[in-house]
Design a protein around this motif. Sequence first.
Motif: not given
Length: 230
Positions: A216-230
């Motif tokens: 959950v911790s890593l997923g939340e961070r990666l999901a936010k990065e995904f939204l910013q980079s796509n």
Amino acid sequence: MRIRTLTLTAASGAALLATAQLPASASGRPQPPPLEGSVRAADLLAKVSSCAQISKGKYRTDQGAPAAVPVCGKHGAVFWKADMDIDCDGQRTDSCNEDTDPWFQPDTAFHQSDGKPLRSDTLPYVVVPAVSGTWDYKAAGIQGGGVVAVIHGDQVLYAVVGDTGPKAVIGEASYAAAEALGINPDPATGGTGPGVTYILFRNSKVSPIESHDAAVSLGERLAKEFLQSN
């Protein structure tokens, strides 16, 4: 590992489909929260509304179904949209064993930090198709323990890549993943039809693989990065 056939699905009929999609409260399980973290399902889905296909072909959702599901690429992730069959493999438990699951196998492709197979009824994980000429998950930067955002309705669940399945079939997750999303987790009669989105983050890995909190911790961070980079 569940290898559902169209014959089985049809024979089960509308009653089975209705059971598989009952809300959690109707089946006696607690209703899951709509979110894990702060990233909304709608925001993630908006980023995967179109597909740049990276697989050389398409996958079936069940044995005998038409091959209609591509693996798609985005910056930092791959994704597909499919159904959810129930994988109850791994450690034998009251929920997952030869009696409850006609397809039960006492192992998973990836193991816990202590060397034991994963436990399907407590760890949310996703099954990826075995490497084939259609698609090679390893070459795409996906590995055991990689983080997956699983979206069903308005719910986001962070899971890990925990097992591999048939080379031609896609759309499968663990008992715990289904239960957390309010989907019937019964390995023989559960699961749900189309409407599940799987976003797998490239080059990610949860350690230890059995820690859902770490996912959950890593997923939340990666999901936010995904939204910013796509």
